[in-house]
Write a protein that holds these residues in place. Structure first.
Motif, PDB file in Angstrom:
ATOM      1  N   ARG A  46       0.851  -1.196   0.000  1.00  0.00           N
ATOM      2  CA  ARG A  46       0.000   0.000   0.000  1.00  0.00           C
ATOM      3  C   ARG A  46       0.876   1.232   0.000  1.00  0.00           C
ATOM      4  NH1 ARG A  46      -5.555  -0.537   2.913  1.00  0.00           N
ATOM      5  NH2 ARG A  46      -5.510   1.593   2.186  1.00  0.00           N
ATOM      6  N   PRO A  47       0.400   2.333  -0.538  1.00  0.00           N
ATOM      7  CA  PRO A  47       1.165   3.578  -0.456  1.00  0.00           C
ATOM      8  C   PRO A  47       1.274   4.044   1.003  1.00  0.00           C
ATOM      9  CG  PRO A  47      -0.565   3.760  -2.098  1.00  0.00           C
ATOM     10  CD  PRO A  47      -0.790   2.485  -1.361  1.00  0.00           C
ATOM     11  N   THR A  48       2.473   4.477   1.405  1.00  0.00           N
ATOM     12  CA  THR A  48       2.700   4.983   2.756  1.00  0.00           C
ATOM     13  C   THR A  48       3.415   6.327   2.645  1.00  0.00           C
ATOM     14  OG1 THR A  48       4.821   3.851   2.918  1.00  0.00           O
ATOM     15  CG2 THR A  48       2.887   2.664   3.745  1.00  0.00           C
ATOM     16  N   GLN A  49       3.764   6.901   3.800  1.00  0.00           N
ATOM     17  CA  GLN A  49       4.478   8.172   3.796  1.00  0.00           C
ATOM     18  C   GLN A  49       5.853   8.012   3.135  1.00  0.00           C
ATOM     19  OE1 GLN A  49       3.610  11.184   4.677  1.00  0.00           O
ATOM     20  NE2 GLN A  49       1.603  10.752   5.580  1.00  0.00           N
ATOM     21  N   GLU A  50       6.547   6.901   3.440  1.00  0.00           N
ATOM     22  CA  GLU A  50       7.880   6.684   2.867  1.00  0.00           C
ATOM     23  C   GLU A  50       7.796   6.234   1.411  1.00  0.00           C
ATOM     24  OE1 GLU A  50       7.116   4.357   5.706  1.00  0.00           O
ATOM     25  OE2 GLU A  50       7.330   6.145   6.942  1.00  0.00           O
ATOM     26  N   LEU A  51       6.886   5.283   1.136  1.00  0.00           N
ATOM     27  CA  LEU A  51       6.740   4.726  -0.210  1.00  0.00           C
ATOM     28  C   LEU A  51       5.485   5.338  -0.836  1.00  0.00           C
ATOM     29  CD1 LEU A  51       8.086   2.520  -2.017  1.00  0.00           C
ATOM     30  CD2 LEU A  51       6.307   0.987  -1.208  1.00  0.00           C
ATOM     31  N   ARG A  52       5.670   6.419  -1.588  1.00  0.00           N
ATOM     32  CA  ARG A  52       4.519   7.144  -2.141  1.00  0.00           C
ATOM     33  C   ARG A  52       3.715   6.282  -3.109  1.00  0.00           C
ATOM     34  NH1 ARG A  52       3.143  11.457   0.733  1.00  0.00           N
ATOM     35  NH2 ARG A  52       4.930  12.732   1.206  1.00  0.00           N
ATOM     36  N   GLU A  53       4.410   5.417  -3.829  1.00  0.00           N
ATOM     37  CA  GLU A  53       3.755   4.630  -4.851  1.00  0.00           C
ATOM     38  C   GLU A  53       3.517   3.218  -4.335  1.00  0.00           C
ATOM     39  OE1 GLU A  53       4.993   3.527  -9.243  1.00  0.00           O
ATOM     40  OE2 GLU A  53       5.276   5.655  -8.815  1.00  0.00           O
ATOM     41  N   GLY A  54       2.298   2.764  -4.371  1.00  0.00           N
ATOM     42  CA  GLY A  54       1.975   1.406  -3.962  1.00  0.00           C
ATOM     43  C   GLY A  54       2.128   0.470  -5.153  1.00  0.00           C
TER      44      GLY A  54
END
Length: 105
Positions: A46-54
């Protein structure tokens, strides 16, 4: 456990038989290791604050330590690991084929 983080290992059984890679992580309680580019699994992220792209990402998963052999840095062959004590009392890992020291000084 005779395999350490940073060792070069070769897979001797399973779907990735014959592949070589560096040990990224060791899990001694489960007797498992994570090797780069071996046992790749797909994870839905899922997209998170660190990993913008899911999306679907690929990452290495743990395999049992008995499925790999350490590759000797001096002879370049997969080998069993033995132990020896040096004169100063330090315990080091040795190659069973060429009797050279595997551990870095």
């Amino acid at each position: 456990m005779k395999v350490k983080k940073g060792d070069l290992v070769r897979v001797i059984s399973g779907k990735d038989k014959g592949k070589e890679g560096k040990v990224l992580r060791v899990i001694p309680k489960l007797d498992k290791i994570v090797v780069e580019n071996v046992n790749i699994v797909k994870k839905h992220q899922r997209p998170t604050q660190e990993l913008r792209e899911g999306g679907i990402i690929e990452q290495p998963s743990a395999i049992h330590a008995s499925k790999v052999m350490v590759v000797c840095p001096s002879c370049g062959k997969p080998t069993r690991v033995g132990y020896r004590f040096l004169e100063e009392g330090r315990k080091v890992r040795i190659c069973r084929k060429c009797n050279e020291i595997i551990d870095k000084v």
